[in-house]
Structure formats: C-alpha cells, structure tokens
Design a protein around this motif. Sequence first.
Motif, PDB file in Angstrom:
ATOM      1  N   ASN A  62       0.793  -1.233   0.000  1.00  0.00           N
ATOM      2  CA  ASN A  62       0.000   0.000   0.000  1.00  0.00           C
ATOM      3  C   ASN A  62       0.823   1.279   0.000  1.00  0.00           C
ATOM      4  OD1 ASN A  62      -2.379  -1.579   0.185  1.00  0.00           O
ATOM      5  ND2 ASN A  62      -2.181  -1.674   2.421  1.00  0.00           N
ATOM      6  N   GLY A  63       2.108   1.173   0.376  1.00  0.00           N
ATOM      7  CA  GLY A  63       2.903   2.384   0.476  1.00  0.00           C
ATOM      8  C   GLY A  63       4.012   2.507  -0.542  1.00  0.00           C
ATOM      9  N   ILE A  64       4.379   1.408  -1.189  1.00  0.00           N
ATOM     10  CA  ILE A  64       5.493   1.456  -2.141  1.00  0.00           C
ATOM     11  C   ILE A  64       5.060   1.032  -3.536  1.00  0.00           C
ATOM     12  CG2 ILE A  64       7.775   0.507  -2.677  1.00  0.00           C
ATOM     13  CD1 ILE A  64       8.302   0.270   0.297  1.00  0.00           C
ATOM     14  N   VAL A  65       4.403  -0.116  -3.647  1.00  0.00           N
ATOM     15  CA  VAL A  65       3.959  -0.593  -4.954  1.00  0.00           C
ATOM     16  C   VAL A  65       2.892   0.355  -5.512  1.00  0.00           C
ATOM     17  CG1 VAL A  65       2.857  -2.479  -6.193  1.00  0.00           C
ATOM     18  CG2 VAL A  65       4.490  -2.975  -4.355  1.00  0.00           C
ATOM     19  N   GLY A  66       3.064   0.749  -6.755  1.00  0.00           N
ATOM     20  CA  GLY A  66       2.122   1.672  -7.380  1.00  0.00           C
ATOM     21  C   GLY A  66       2.402   3.128  -7.097  1.00  0.00           C
ATOM     22  N   GLY A  67       3.510   3.434  -6.467  1.00  0.00           N
ATOM     23  CA  GLY A  67       3.838   4.817  -6.144  1.00  0.00           C
ATOM     24  C   GLY A  67       4.121   4.972  -4.664  1.00  0.00           C
ATOM     25  N   LEU A  68       5.188   5.698  -4.336  1.00  0.00           N
ATOM     26  CA  LEU A  68       5.592   5.865  -2.949  1.00  0.00           C
ATOM     27  C   LEU A  68       4.619   6.784  -2.215  1.00  0.00           C
ATOM     28  CD1 LEU A  68       7.675   5.347  -0.732  1.00  0.00           C
ATOM     29  CD2 LEU A  68       8.945   7.349  -1.558  1.00  0.00           C
ATOM     30  N   ASP A  69       4.100   6.293  -1.098  1.00  0.00           N
ATOM     31  CA  ASP A  69       3.200   7.069  -0.251  1.00  0.00           C
ATOM     32  C   ASP A  69       3.765   7.040   1.165  1.00  0.00           C
ATOM     33  OD1 ASP A  69       1.187   8.300   1.109  1.00  0.00           O
ATOM     34  OD2 ASP A  69      -0.436   7.178   0.156  1.00  0.00           O
ATOM     35  N   LEU A  70       4.493   8.116   1.512  1.00  0.00           N
ATOM     36  CA  LEU A  70       5.159   8.170   2.806  1.00  0.00           C
ATOM     37  C   LEU A  70       4.171   8.189   3.963  1.00  0.00           C
ATOM     38  CD1 LEU A  70       8.120  10.632   2.115  1.00  0.00           C
ATOM     39  CD2 LEU A  70       8.179   8.139   2.296  1.00  0.00           C
ATOM     40  N   ASP A  71       3.003   8.770   3.773  1.00  0.00           N
ATOM     41  CA  ASP A  71       2.020   8.802   4.851  1.00  0.00           C
ATOM     42  C   ASP A  71       1.615   7.387   5.262  1.00  0.00           C
ATOM     43  OD1 ASP A  71       2.084  11.544   4.869  1.00  0.00           O
ATOM     44  OD2 ASP A  71       0.374  11.757   3.484  1.00  0.00           O
ATOM     45  N   VAL A  72       1.373   6.535   4.258  1.00  0.00           N
ATOM     46  CA  VAL A  72       1.006   5.145   4.557  1.00  0.00           C
ATOM     47  C   VAL A  72       2.164   4.409   5.227  1.00  0.00           C
ATOM     48  CG1 VAL A  72       0.334   2.940   3.536  1.00  0.00           C
ATOM     49  CG2 VAL A  72      -0.673   5.070   2.683  1.00  0.00           C
ATOM     50  N   VAL A  73       3.372   4.638   4.716  1.00  0.00           N
ATOM     51  CA  VAL A  73       4.542   3.960   5.281  1.00  0.00           C
ATOM     52  C   VAL A  73       4.753   4.358   6.735  1.00  0.00           C
ATOM     53  CG1 VAL A  73       7.044   3.696   5.119  1.00  0.00           C
ATOM     54  CG2 VAL A  73       5.646   3.711   3.038  1.00  0.00           C
ATOM     55  N   TRP A  74       4.687   5.665   7.018  1.00  0.00           N
ATOM     56  CA  TRP A  74       4.893   6.120   8.390  1.00  0.00           C
ATOM     57  C   TRP A  74       3.764   5.645   9.311  1.00  0.00           C
ATOM     58  CZ3 TRP A  74       9.335   7.324  10.124  1.00  0.00           C
ATOM     59  CH2 TRP A  74      10.268   7.985   9.336  1.00  0.00           C
ATOM     60  N   THR A  75       2.563   5.588   8.791  1.00  0.00           N
ATOM     61  CA  THR A  75       1.449   5.086   9.603  1.00  0.00           C
ATOM     62  C   THR A  75       1.641   3.614   9.967  1.00  0.00           C
ATOM     63  OG1 THR A  75      -0.070   6.656   8.545  1.00  0.00           O
ATOM     64  CG2 THR A  75      -1.038   4.754   9.686  1.00  0.00           C
ATOM     65  N   VAL A  76       2.040   2.831   8.973  1.00  0.00           N
ATOM     66  CA  VAL A  76       2.283   1.398   9.229  1.00  0.00           C
ATOM     67  C   VAL A  76       3.413   1.215  10.236  1.00  0.00           C
ATOM     68  CG1 VAL A  76       3.053  -0.757   8.190  1.00  0.00           C
ATOM     69  CG2 VAL A  76       1.374   0.658   7.008  1.00  0.00           C
ATOM     70  N   VAL A  77       4.488   1.996  10.080  1.00  0.00           N
ATOM     71  CA  VAL A  77       5.620   1.893  11.006  1.00  0.00           C
ATOM     72  C   VAL A  77       5.205   2.281  12.424  1.00  0.00           C
ATOM     73  CG1 VAL A  77       7.884   2.850  11.571  1.00  0.00           C
ATOM     74  CG2 VAL A  77       7.351   2.223   9.215  1.00  0.00           C
ATOM     75  N   ALA A  78       4.430   3.353  12.554  1.00  0.00           N
ATOM     76  CA  ALA A  78       4.011   3.806  13.882  1.00  0.00           C
ATOM     77  C   ALA A  78       3.100   2.774  14.554  1.00  0.00           C
ATOM     78  CB  ALA A  78       3.301   5.153  13.766  1.00  0.00           C
TER      79      ALA A  78
END
Length: 231
Positions: A62-78
């Motif tokens: 959801n955060g990398i494939v299809g385009g980088l979305d830092l908001d999703v990545v940071w949410t998943v990490v948090a």
Amino acid sequence: MSTAQREAEAPEPAETTWQTLRRGLALSPELRTGLLGTLALALVYMVGRVAVPVAVQQGIDNGIVGGLDLDVVWTVVAVAAAILVVTTLCGYLMMRRLFTVSETALANVRIRAFRHVHDLSMLHQQSERRGSLVSRVTSDVDQITQFLQWGGVILLVNLGQLMVTTIVMLAYSWQLTLMVFAAFLPAIFVIRSLQRRLGSAYGIVRQRTGALLGAIGESVVGAPVIRAYGI
C-alpha cells in the motif's frame, strides 16, 4: 541383549504431555494462580510476532507498490512500533508471572517432599537405593523447574503463535489455511511416534545410568571401609 532382557528393562508406558500437565496442576494447585491471565498475556505477546511481517506486507503493497506514499509507510511503522511496545510489555509480565508462580509452587513441593521423606520409617529408608530419596527433592524438582520456566514458556508461546498465525491466515485466505493444515497434519503423527520411541529409549538410558552411578558410588564410598578393615 536378548528380547526378554530388553522387555524387562523397558519402562512402563509414560503419560502423555497433557496427562502430565493435568496431574501436575492437580498435585500443585498453586500453579493455577493467574493461569488464565498468563495465557492471555501469551496470546497478546504473540501478536507482536506477526505484527512485523504484516507491517512489511502492508507497507510494501500500500505504500510502495504503485507509487511511494510516505504517509502510509509512516502510519504502518508507527502502528507496528506501538504494537511491539505493548506486546513486549505483555511478554515481560507473562515471564514474571510464570516464574513467580512456578517458584512458589515448587517451594511448596519441596516442603511436602521433605516432609514425606522424614515421615518414612527407617526400615523403608534403609531399603532405598543410596541417594534416591535425596534426588526426589533435588534433581527431580530441578527438572520440574526447568520445564516450567523453559518448556512451559515454549509451550505457551507456541500455543499463542499457533492461534494468532491461524487467525492471520484465515483473514488473508481460508484456502491457504486449509492447505497449510493439510501439509502439516502428517507431521503430527510422525512426531508423536518419534516422541514415544525417544521417551522409551531415554527411560532405558536413565535406568542404566542410575545403576552405573549407584555401583560406582558404592565402590568409591566403600573403598575406605574395606581398606580400614584390611589394615
């Protein structure tokens, strides 16, 4: 060695793991103290084991494939970090409760074992093999301690991991879950068969080792006496 000797040395059929656990809980009711709470903490602790792979999968899909979305990545990490903090705390509380309850129960077992040995008649104590009564309240209790504080922890962790992993697989694909269970079903019967054979072989080894140590111990202890009478 003949077949008759092997049959004579073979130990009696051992109880299963669950029968042993039920008997232990019946003989030591102190172990039941907070048992449900410990199991609940183990279940929560196992959530942390699956949080990391799930977080990696969600972050990549959801955060990398299809385009980088830092908001999703940071949410998943948090979210994953928060889950790990909570589950690590639950794991600490689980270990603390398990060690406290096991040591309290085993202290009472030692007291009852000592009391029972002292209540035996001198004739009965003289008829026992040297050191066998001492081992009942020392090495045997140490083996129980090792099981409760290591084997018991592994048992709780494995049960929790099995339940949490099954729930996660069902959430992703029930077909995958059925395939995994079908693949591991034969292993259950194979492991149980190997466990019986290993238990029987280990019982024979313990009997032979005990006889060997008893003979050596009597020889070593009796040597000064024989030498004194010889002199």
